[in-house]
Design a protein around this motif. Sequence first.
Motif, mmCIF file in Angstrom:
data_model
loop_
_atom_site.group_PDB
_atom_site.id
_atom_site.type_symbol
_atom_site.label_atom_id
_atom_site.label_comp_id
_atom_site.label_asym_id
_atom_site.label_seq_id
_atom_site.Cartn_x
_atom_site.Cartn_y
_atom_site.Cartn_z
ATOM 1 N N ASP A 1 7.887 46.416 43.463
ATOM 2 C CA ASP A 1 6.651 45.785 43.930
ATOM 3 C C ASP A 1 5.398 46.386 43.301
ATOM 4 O O ASP A 1 4.404 45.690 43.110
ATOM 5 C CB ASP A 1 6.553 45.883 45.456
ATOM 6 C CG ASP A 1 7.612 45.050 46.158
ATOM 7 O OD1 ASP A 1 7.857 43.913 45.702
ATOM 8 O OD2 ASP A 1 8.197 45.527 47.141
ATOM 9 N N THR A 2 5.458 47.682 42.971
ATOM 10 C CA THR A 2 4.274 48.346 42.408
ATOM 11 C C THR A 2 4.392 48.643 40.922
ATOM 12 O O THR A 2 3.392 48.918 40.262
ATOM 13 C CB THR A 2 4.008 49.674 43.133
ATOM 14 O OG1 THR A 2 5.081 50.596 42.866
ATOM 15 C CG2 THR A 2 3.897 49.461 44.637
ATOM 16 N N GLU B 1 5.820 51.236 39.737
ATOM 17 C CA GLU B 1 5.691 52.678 39.576
ATOM 18 C C GLU B 1 7.003 53.376 39.886
ATOM 19 O O GLU B 1 7.828 52.872 40.633
ATOM 20 C CB GLU B 1 4.595 53.221 40.512
ATOM 21 C CG GLU B 1 3.216 52.645 40.222
ATOM 22 C CD GLU B 1 2.171 53.089 41.221
ATOM 23 O OE1 GLU B 1 2.561 53.687 42.252
ATOM 24 O OE2 GLU B 1 0.981 52.831 40.982
ATOM 25 N N GLY C 1 6.208 43.583 40.623
ATOM 26 C CA GLY C 1 5.974 44.871 39.997
ATOM 27 C C GLY C 1 6.408 44.937 38.545
ATOM 28 O O GLY C 1 5.858 45.720 37.755
#
Length: 492
Positions: free
Chosen positions: A170-171, A173, A192
């Motif tokens: 989702d990010t 990262e 993401g």
Amino acid sequence: MDAITSSRMKAIDSNCEYLGMDPLQLMENAGAGIAREVHSRLDTGKVLFIAGRGNNGGDAFVAARHLALCDGCEVKVVLLGRSSQIRTSEAISNFRLLKHSGITEVMEITDSLELDKLSEWKETDIIVDGILGSGVKGSPRTLESAAIGHINDSGSFVISIDVPSGLDVDTGEGEVSVKASVTLTFHRPKKGLLLPNASSFIGELKVIGIGVCRDAEDLVGPGDLNNLKKRSYMAHKGNSGRVLVVGGGAYYGAPALAGLAALRAGADIVTLAVPEGIAATVASFSPDLIVHALSGKRLHPGNVSVVSELIKSHDVIIMGPGLGKEGATRQALKRIVPMCKKAVIDADALHDSIISGKQDAEIILTPHSAELSRLTYENVPEDVEGKKALVLEFSKGMQVVTLLKGNTDIISDGDGVKINCTGNAGMTVGGTGDVLAGIAGALLAANNAMDAASCASFINGAAGDLAFKEKGYGLLATDIIEMISTVMKQEL
């Protein structure tokens, strides 16, 4: 193709199962797609699958089985952990099939030192990363982290299943993540993976279709309920929602039904603000309801100051059940609505002057077709597609979430449209709309308006279906209320 979040993908998977698709089918389709991609890049050579103990590993097991049928491909599988620790029935089934697939080396490794001894890291043409999937958050554990390091140091071509292991889907990262040559994600790209910070990990991004049912995306289902916010075990009274119902006068049962439904749907505290003439009768429905008597026989402008004080101590306001349509009541509502931060507007409160179209609040409207026609000054189409277009346009223009009630419920926030098909003809009995408003109000306390309206529609209809099984056409709105908890526990 629109990107989606990991939670949305999980909801789609659950909805597929609800509609009758066995999760094994999706895993089989995913694994077959992975195998085709590997084989397209390697006619002959060595392929090493590194699998975790979740469904990502299950996809890897399926792919390994398919690839083992290809002449010239030497396939080996490493499971990180013991097979007894595999977490899902689908992954267990596909791991057991490996012994019948002709793959001679299936290793179960539990210690990172064992990983260090593997010669395959430098002797493999393609490594398939099936360690961690899209639902995993946070830093990988020691064993998984060590495997990720070996994959990145191998120099091999790396194919990641759904998401490079260790990367937050989702990010975009991740402190420790696989650096893939190709990432094969399923059904739709995850948000993401499209972010700039993920580009150094995903390599080439390819989307693989796995046969998801279209209705699993368009229909509201149990998967959507899974994404509702969960109550914390540290919660105190009131943390899960304080709901105020402003109603009654013309009718006294409607506000009580809405209030009881809100309690069954998870609200901690429900207060009913009703005219003094019916307050005692409404209070007699249940000791769980808090009843505040308003002066007069109907809601009127003189009640506004009292209601405004009640609004300050409540998270969501439900307006409409049993109010009646007197001019003084509408005048009061016009002054009350702008005070609300979150509101469900239903029944007698639904008229064209109640909202401005420039909302600072989260508002859910719950009209049936005749009420929507009065709000839009248009005839509501008979067909579902026509209704979807009208509800979408109206919601966008008014900046509200609209839940159009009918044989098929249509829900829109002006950006997208969901439909709900739960419910039955027995629910034409009076009070079912009040129950729906109560459920929506309870859910709105902790969730956004689109999720609250969509899930309320499903819960109300599914509870009605369970009640119909017992009562047939003799079901009552109170029977539906008693089934709300069963649906929310997903005992369908």
